[in-house]
Design a protein around this motif. Sequence first.
Motif, PDB file in Angstrom:
ATOM      1  N   ARG A  57       0.843  -1.204   0.000  1.00  0.00           N
ATOM      2  CA  ARG A  57       0.000   0.000   0.000  1.00  0.00           C
ATOM      3  C   ARG A  57       0.869   1.240   0.000  1.00  0.00           C
ATOM      4  O   ARG A  57       2.069   1.178   0.229  1.00  0.00           O
ATOM      5  CB  ARG A  57      -0.877   0.013   1.264  1.00  0.00           C
ATOM      6  N   ASP A  58       0.228   2.369  -0.221  1.00  0.00           N
ATOM      7  CA  ASP A  58       0.933   3.650  -0.176  1.00  0.00           C
ATOM      8  C   ASP A  58       0.493   4.490   1.016  1.00  0.00           C
ATOM      9  O   ASP A  58       0.670   5.695   1.028  1.00  0.00           O
ATOM     10  CB  ASP A  58       0.710   4.431  -1.475  1.00  0.00           C
ATOM     11  N   ARG A  59      -0.105   3.825   2.018  1.00  0.00           N
ATOM     12  CA  ARG A  59      -0.516   4.533   3.230  1.00  0.00           C
ATOM     13  C   ARG A  59       0.551   4.393   4.294  1.00  0.00           C
ATOM     14  O   ARG A  59       1.283   3.404   4.338  1.00  0.00           O
ATOM     15  CB  ARG A  59      -1.834   3.965   3.762  1.00  0.00           C
ATOM     16  N   LEU A  60       0.600   5.361   5.180  1.00  0.00           N
ATOM     17  CA  LEU A  60       1.572   5.343   6.264  1.00  0.00           C
ATOM     18  C   LEU A  60       1.222   4.225   7.249  1.00  0.00           C
ATOM     19  O   LEU A  60       0.119   4.188   7.781  1.00  0.00           O
ATOM     20  CB  LEU A  60       1.554   6.705   6.980  1.00  0.00           C
ATOM     21  N   PRO A  61       2.134   3.296   7.492  1.00  0.00           N
ATOM     22  CA  PRO A  61       1.835   2.199   8.426  1.00  0.00           C
ATOM     23  C   PRO A  61       1.854   2.685   9.874  1.00  0.00           C
ATOM     24  O   PRO A  61       2.443   3.720  10.189  1.00  0.00           O
ATOM     25  CB  PRO A  61       2.959   1.193   8.173  1.00  0.00           C
ATOM     26  N   ARG A  62       1.208   1.918  10.747  1.00  0.00           N
ATOM     27  CA  ARG A  62       1.198   2.244  12.168  1.00  0.00           C
ATOM     28  C   ARG A  62       2.617   2.199  12.721  1.00  0.00           C
ATOM     29  O   ARG A  62       3.477   1.471  12.234  1.00  0.00           O
ATOM     30  CB  ARG A  62       0.312   1.265  12.934  1.00  0.00           C
TER      31      ARG A  62
END
Length: 152
Positions: A57-62
């Motif tokens: 994904r291209d979302r910031l991981p936790r």
Amino acid sequence: MTTTAPPTPPDTDAVAFVAALRRLKAWSGLSYRQLERRATQAGHSLPYSTAATMLGRDRLPRQELVAAFVAACGLRADQAQAWLDARVTIACGGPAEATPTARNRSFGRPGRALAGAVALVGVLLAGASAAGAFTDDVEVERTRTSLHLPRS
């Protein structure tokens, strides 16, 4: 792992950060299953499927996933902290020098302003309703209910 230096974390945006995490995995030379085992040995939880999804994904991981991932890749404590610091910087809106009006960042985002206005209106309406601003005084006077129960 190779003898070259590991990639450094960018602090610009989530897409660049995840791309750098992919480069870090390639640098480590480890499979997802090996990363899972090494994270467990380091005291973290990083299921191989979660790591694969995170890099897909291209979302910031936790933050806890980033900590587990960089530990599993074999980074030293100071290198791992650089990744966590970069993640916090991105999560908080990017580096301060990126925009000249970093202190007024929320005013440039209409979504946040609208959400704040809606929340304020909701609080004001709830307060007015609780204070009885929306009741008809005549109706209240005609309804002569007693708070005391009749004695038997």
